[in-house]
Every structure is written in C-alpha cells, then in structure tokens.
Design a protein around this motif. Structure first.
Motif, short mmCIF file in Angstrom:
data_model
loop_
_atom_site.label_atom_id
_atom_site.label_comp_id
_atom_site.label_asym_id
_atom_site.label_seq_id
_atom_site.Cartn_x
_atom_site.Cartn_y
_atom_site.Cartn_z
N ALA A 47 6.25 -1.66 -4.33
CA ALA A 47 5.07 -1.20 -5.09
C ALA A 47 4.29 -0.15 -4.31
N ALA A 48 4.13 -0.35 -3.01
CA ALA A 48 3.41 0.64 -2.19
C ALA A 48 4.18 1.96 -2.13
N ALA A 49 5.50 1.87 -2.03
CA ALA A 49 6.32 3.09 -2.00
C ALA A 49 6.18 3.87 -3.30
N ARG A 50 6.09 3.17 -4.41
CA ARG A 50 5.89 3.85 -5.70
C ARG A 50 4.56 4.61 -5.70
N VAL A 51 3.52 4.01 -5.12
CA VAL A 51 2.22 4.68 -5.02
C VAL A 51 2.36 5.96 -4.19
N VAL A 52 3.05 5.84 -3.07
CA VAL A 52 3.19 6.97 -2.15
C VAL A 52 3.99 8.11 -2.77
N HIS A 53 4.99 7.80 -3.57
CA HIS A 53 5.90 8.83 -4.05
C HIS A 53 5.47 9.53 -5.33
N VAL A 54 4.39 9.08 -5.95
CA VAL A 54 3.91 9.78 -7.14
C VAL A 54 2.85 10.81 -6.71
N ARG A 55 2.74 11.87 -7.44
CA ARG A 55 1.81 12.94 -7.07
C ARG A 55 0.36 12.52 -7.33
N ALA A 56 -0.48 12.72 -6.32
CA ALA A 56 -1.92 12.46 -6.46
C ALA A 56 -2.55 13.66 -7.15
N GLU A 57 -3.51 13.37 -8.02
CA GLU A 57 -4.19 14.44 -8.75
C GLU A 57 -5.63 14.64 -8.28
N THR A 58 -6.16 13.68 -7.52
CA THR A 58 -7.57 13.74 -7.10
C THR A 58 -7.69 13.29 -5.64
N VAL A 59 -8.85 13.55 -5.06
CA VAL A 59 -9.13 13.05 -3.71
C VAL A 59 -9.09 11.53 -3.71
N GLU A 60 -9.62 10.92 -4.75
CA GLU A 60 -9.60 9.46 -4.87
C GLU A 60 -8.17 8.94 -4.80
N GLU A 61 -7.26 9.58 -5.52
CA GLU A 61 -5.87 9.14 -5.50
C GLU A 61 -5.22 9.39 -4.13
N MET A 62 -5.62 10.45 -3.44
CA MET A 62 -5.10 10.69 -2.09
C MET A 62 -5.55 9.59 -1.14
N LEU A 63 -6.79 9.12 -1.29
CA LEU A 63 -7.28 8.01 -0.47
C LEU A 63 -6.50 6.74 -0.77
N ILE A 64 -6.20 6.50 -2.03
CA ILE A 64 -5.38 5.34 -2.41
C ILE A 64 -4.01 5.46 -1.77
N LYS A 65 -3.40 6.63 -1.84
CA LYS A 65 -2.09 6.84 -1.24
C LYS A 65 -2.12 6.60 0.27
N SER A 66 -3.20 7.02 0.92
CA SER A 66 -3.27 6.81 2.38
C SER A 66 -3.26 5.33 2.71
N ARG A 67 -3.91 4.51 1.88
CA ARG A 67 -3.90 3.06 2.12
C ARG A 67 -2.50 2.49 1.88
N ALA A 68 -1.79 3.03 0.88
CA ALA A 68 -0.42 2.58 0.63
C ALA A 68 0.50 2.95 1.79
N ILE A 69 0.27 4.11 2.39
CA ILE A 69 1.07 4.52 3.55
C ILE A 69 0.86 3.54 4.70
N VAL A 70 -0.38 3.12 4.92
CA VAL A 70 -0.65 2.14 5.97
C VAL A 70 0.09 0.85 5.68
N TRP A 71 0.12 0.43 4.42
CA TRP A 71 0.86 -0.80 4.09
C TRP A 71 2.34 -0.62 4.44
N LEU A 72 2.92 0.51 4.07
CA LEU A 72 4.34 0.74 4.35
C LEU A 72 4.62 0.78 5.85
N ALA A 73 3.72 1.36 6.61
CA ALA A 73 3.94 1.52 8.05
C ALA A 73 3.65 0.25 8.84
N ALA A 74 2.64 -0.51 8.40
CA ALA A 74 2.18 -1.63 9.24
C ALA A 74 2.04 -2.95 8.49
N SER A 75 2.34 -2.98 7.19
CA SER A 75 2.17 -4.18 6.35
C SER A 75 0.76 -4.74 6.46
N VAL A 76 -0.20 -3.83 6.51
CA VAL A 76 -1.61 -4.20 6.59
C VAL A 76 -2.31 -3.59 5.38
#
Length: 117
Positions: A47-76
């Motif tokens: 689910a986190a990978a799906r968030v990361v791989h879709v295109r962000a359209e706003t700054v808000e979505e980029m912030l969401i993607k950054s949190r998903a990247i942390v989950w993928l990298a550290a499971s946090v």
C-alpha cells in the motif's frame, strides 16, 4: 479506461491496512505464529509503495508521499516528516535526503498555508 487513484485515496488505503496490521500482535516467543503479522506487514508495504509510485499533484500529496517513503525505508509510520528523526539503526543517506525534502515541503506548505492530511 479507469481513472488513477490519487495519492490521498491511496493513502487512505494505506491507513486502513496499517490499522489492521497494528491490531495483530507480534508473537516474539513463537515466530511460527507470526505468518498473519508478516502478511499484514507485506500489505502495508504494498500500500505504501502504491502511494509512492503515483504522481503527486500538490504539496500536501508530496508530504503524504514522503511519509510513505519513510514507511518503505524503515517500517515506521510517522505523522510529520519535518519533525521526525530516525533512530540510529535506520539512519542513512537516503532517509536523510527524505527528511531534508520533507522539511523543505513542510516549509513551503506553511508558506502556502497548506496542511498535509
């Protein structure tokens, strides 16, 4: 043709599978009983990978993607990339880059008066 889901919609799916994951206890004393926990963890990563791989359209979505990247990298699961600090175990250049990017996005979002979901 089907419409692509947004970062926000995919993040809601991540939140749902993450809640299910958190409800499953990890059994340290009997690793063979952890199959359900491991499958739930895998669903979180998918689910986190799906968030990361879709295109962000706003700054808000980029912030969401950054949190998903942390989950993928550290499971946090984190709430705010700008204030999160990884433990020494997870410290690496990739996460440092995501943290720096998250701080920049947070600063820009505040300047634009945008709040991440």
């Amino acid at each position: 043709m089907h419409k692509r889901k947004s970062v926000t919609a995919l993040n809601r799916e991540f939140e749902r599978v993450h809640s299910a994951f958190k409800a499953i206890p990890f059994n340290e004393d009997n690793p063979s009983k952890n199959k359900r926990w491991e499958r739930a963890l895998d669903r979180c990563h998918i689910a986190a990978a799906r968030v990361v791989h879709v295109r962000a359209e706003t700054v808000e979505e980029m912030l969401i993607k950054s949190r998903a990247i942390v989950w993928l990298a550290a499971s946090v699961k984190i709430e705010n990339i700008a204030t999160w600090r990884p433990t020494k175990m997870f410290r690496d250049d990739g996460l440092d880059g995501v943290i720096s990017l998250g701080r920049d996005l947070d600063r820009i979002a505040k300047r634009l008066n945008v709040e991440a979901a």
